[in-house]
Design an enzyme around this catalytic site. Structure first.
Site, short mmCIF file in Angstrom:
data_model
loop_
_atom_site.label_atom_id
_atom_site.label_comp_id
_atom_site.label_asym_id
_atom_site.label_seq_id
_atom_site.Cartn_x
_atom_site.Cartn_y
_atom_site.Cartn_z
N HIS A 146 7.70 -27.10 -1.35
CA HIS A 146 7.14 -28.28 -2.04
C HIS A 146 6.05 -27.88 -3.02
CE1 HIS A 146 9.32 -31.05 0.69
NE2 HIS A 146 9.31 -29.96 1.43
N GLU A 202 0.82 -1.21 0.00
CA GLU A 202 0.00 0.00 0.00
C GLU A 202 0.86 1.26 0.00
OE1 GLU A 202 -4.32 -0.45 1.95
OE2 GLU A 202 -2.91 0.55 3.26
N LYS A 258 -14.22 0.56 -3.67
CA LYS A 258 -15.28 0.95 -2.72
C LYS A 258 -16.36 1.76 -3.45
CE LYS A 258 -12.27 1.30 1.29
NZ LYS A 258 -11.63 2.23 2.22
O1 PA5 Z 1 -4.14 1.32 5.20
C1 PA5 Z 1 -5.31 1.63 5.13
O2 PA5 Z 1 -5.68 2.78 5.27
C2 PA5 Z 1 -6.40 0.59 4.91
O3 PA5 Z 1 -5.97 -0.66 4.61
C3 PA5 Z 1 -7.20 0.56 6.20
O4 PA5 Z 1 -6.37 0.14 7.24
C4 PA5 Z 1 -8.42 -0.35 6.09
O5 PA5 Z 1 -9.16 -0.03 4.96
C5 PA5 Z 1 -9.28 -0.17 7.33
O6 PA5 Z 1 -9.67 1.16 7.45
P1 PA5 Z 1 -10.46 1.69 8.70
O7 PA5 Z 1 -9.59 1.55 9.90
O8 PA5 Z 1 -10.74 3.12 8.38
O9 PA5 Z 1 -11.72 0.87 8.83
#
Ligand code: PA5
Length: 424
Positions: free
Chosen positions: A300, A279, A414
């Site tokens: 394996h 990310e 989303k």
């Molecule tokens: O790194 C990020 O921002 C995302 O992966 C969030 O951690 C994930 O979408 C969860 O988000 P939230 O804590 O707002 O529910």
């Protein structure tokens, strides 16, 4: 420090002169992080977070953990991504109390999984921690709806104020509104720390204390790492060496990094690492694809590809010097399997030889590799490791020229899903 780094098996792929030539770039990235003036600076609260956490807060969450364990049989931790992976990674790495199980929800949308969980919870005294920074993420929001209804059937409104704990933004988001309306206990996620960097905030500390993790030791480790990895000295700063090595390999066409560990309890550490690196770096058409292997099992299956497939991969081994337990291999008088050669040896001896053999074979097969070794399975060591990777990915992201602290790409699905669901 409880972490060491070995890059001998980069020989022939990256040379020392290339590391030296990168020092100025690393210095620039280092200063941007320390001075908080690079891209995404508003999300660099994690840099000095370990040092800023108050000991009184750690004492409070430790006390909360003790109280919850007294009145509950288990914990349900609801969250996804940065609000899930670090919690599970820590609990599974340390292998905490089996008599107090931690269940996870909100990290998928599977009706069967949640159905089975609710079934398991019927006969148990339950505490729920729901974690969402935005307070609006679909998976945890929907799971919380379902689990809240279950909890309302099981407990009085007064009891629920003790048994449901929300970790979310100070002001924004639906979860904050729900918590205030229902009077649930809340903890605040700092604004300047993004989800994937948040394991050392209340996101991790609250559920981990409840699970019985020594959060003081976790933070003590991270504090040590904060001071160690803030030094601009490429010779000594192994987080910077790791970042530099990855970048140099990427520039030579090695677009995939495989994190290989030999311990099942590292599985979720690797999942946490994948989110952190994927990310942070995967944007603007750039980024090393982070993958992981669970060895020796995957030798394996994926072993063939690693040894002999497309050479666009490099490998990082994650090794534990001293596992928690010793297990001696017995001698056998018939020796039909011909393994008396390892009789009286500890099983970890064989595991370590498997690692050495794999590193050598993959290197000879054209897969350059590095090794990160942690000394033991402890909260202090894991705190160091988390900070090591966080600092490395920040440097690595700046070397790539991306903002390592945002994640605009995760919004795309989303938007489409909300359209399909008819959600405004
Ligand atoms: O790194 C990020 O921002 C995302 O992966 C969030 O951690 C994930 O979408 C969860 O988000 P939230 O804590 O707002 O529910």
């Amino acid at each position: 420090m409880n972490i060491t780094f070995n890059r001998d098996n980069l020989k022939g792929f990256v040379d020392e002169a290339e590391f030296k030539a990168l020092i100025l770039e690393i210095q620039k990235a280092h200063e941007a992080i320390e001075k908080r003036n690079g891209p995404g600076a508003e999300f660099t609260g994690w840099v000095d977070l370990p040092g800023r956490i108050k000991d009184s807060f750690l004492a409070d969450v430790t006390k909360l953990g003790r109280e919850v364990r007294k009145n509950s049989d288990c914990l349900v931790s609801i969250g996804i991504g940065g609000s899930y992976l670090g919690i599970r990674a820590t609990i599974e790495f340390l292998g905490t109390d089996r008599k107090f199980p931690v269940y996870y929800a909100g990290q998928n949308l599977s009706s069967d999984g949640l159905h089975d969980l609710l079934d398991d919870l019927k006969s148990k005294k339950v505490t729920v921690v729901v974690i969402s920074k935005s307070g609006t993420t679909t998976e945890p929001a929907v799971a919380f709806r379902i689990i809240k209804k279950f909890m309302h059937k099981k407990y009085s409104a007064k009891e629920l104020k003790k048994r449901i704990i929300c970790v979310t933004d100070e002001k924004k988001g639906a979860l904050r509104k729900i918590a205030e309306k229902e009077g649930y206990q809340t903890f605040i996620i700092p604004d300047d720390v993004g989800g994937r960097f948040s394991v050392l905030t209340p996101v991790g500390l609250v559920p981990l204390s409840i699970a019985g993790v020594d959060v003081k030791a976790l933070i003590a480790g991270a504090r040590l790492a904060q001071s160690e990895f803030s030094k601009m000295d490429l010779e000594k700063n192994i987080a910077y060496q790791y970042a530099a090595a990855r970048y140099l390999l990427y520039k030579k066409g090695k677009a995939i990094e495989v994190l290989s560990s030999f311990y099942p309890n590292m599985f979720y550490v690797a999942e946490w690492w994948k989110q952190l690196f994927g990310e942070s770096e995967g944007k603007n058409g750039q980024g090393i694809f982070p993958a992981s292997l669970n060895l020796t099992a995957d030798l394996h299956s994926m072993g063939q590809l690693m040894q002999d497939g497309v050479r666009n991969v490099f490998e990082t081994f994650l090794i534990v010097d001293k596992p928690k337990y010793k297990l001696t291999i017995p001698s056998d008088k018939d020796n039909l399997d011909n393994f008396n050669c390892v009789a009286a040896k500890d099983l970890d001896f064989v595991n370590k030889q498997a690692y050495r053999a794999t590193a050598m074979a993959h290197y000879e097969g054209g897969v350059s590799n590095m090794t990160i070794t942690v000394s033991d399975i402890s909260a202090t060591t894991l705190g160091q490791l988390y900070y090591f990777f966080e600092k490395a990915v920040a440097i690595s992201g700046y070397l790539l020229g991306v903002n390592p602290f945002d994640q605009p790409g995760v919004e795309a699905y989303k938007k489409k899903m909300f359209e399909l669901l008819g959600r405004k």
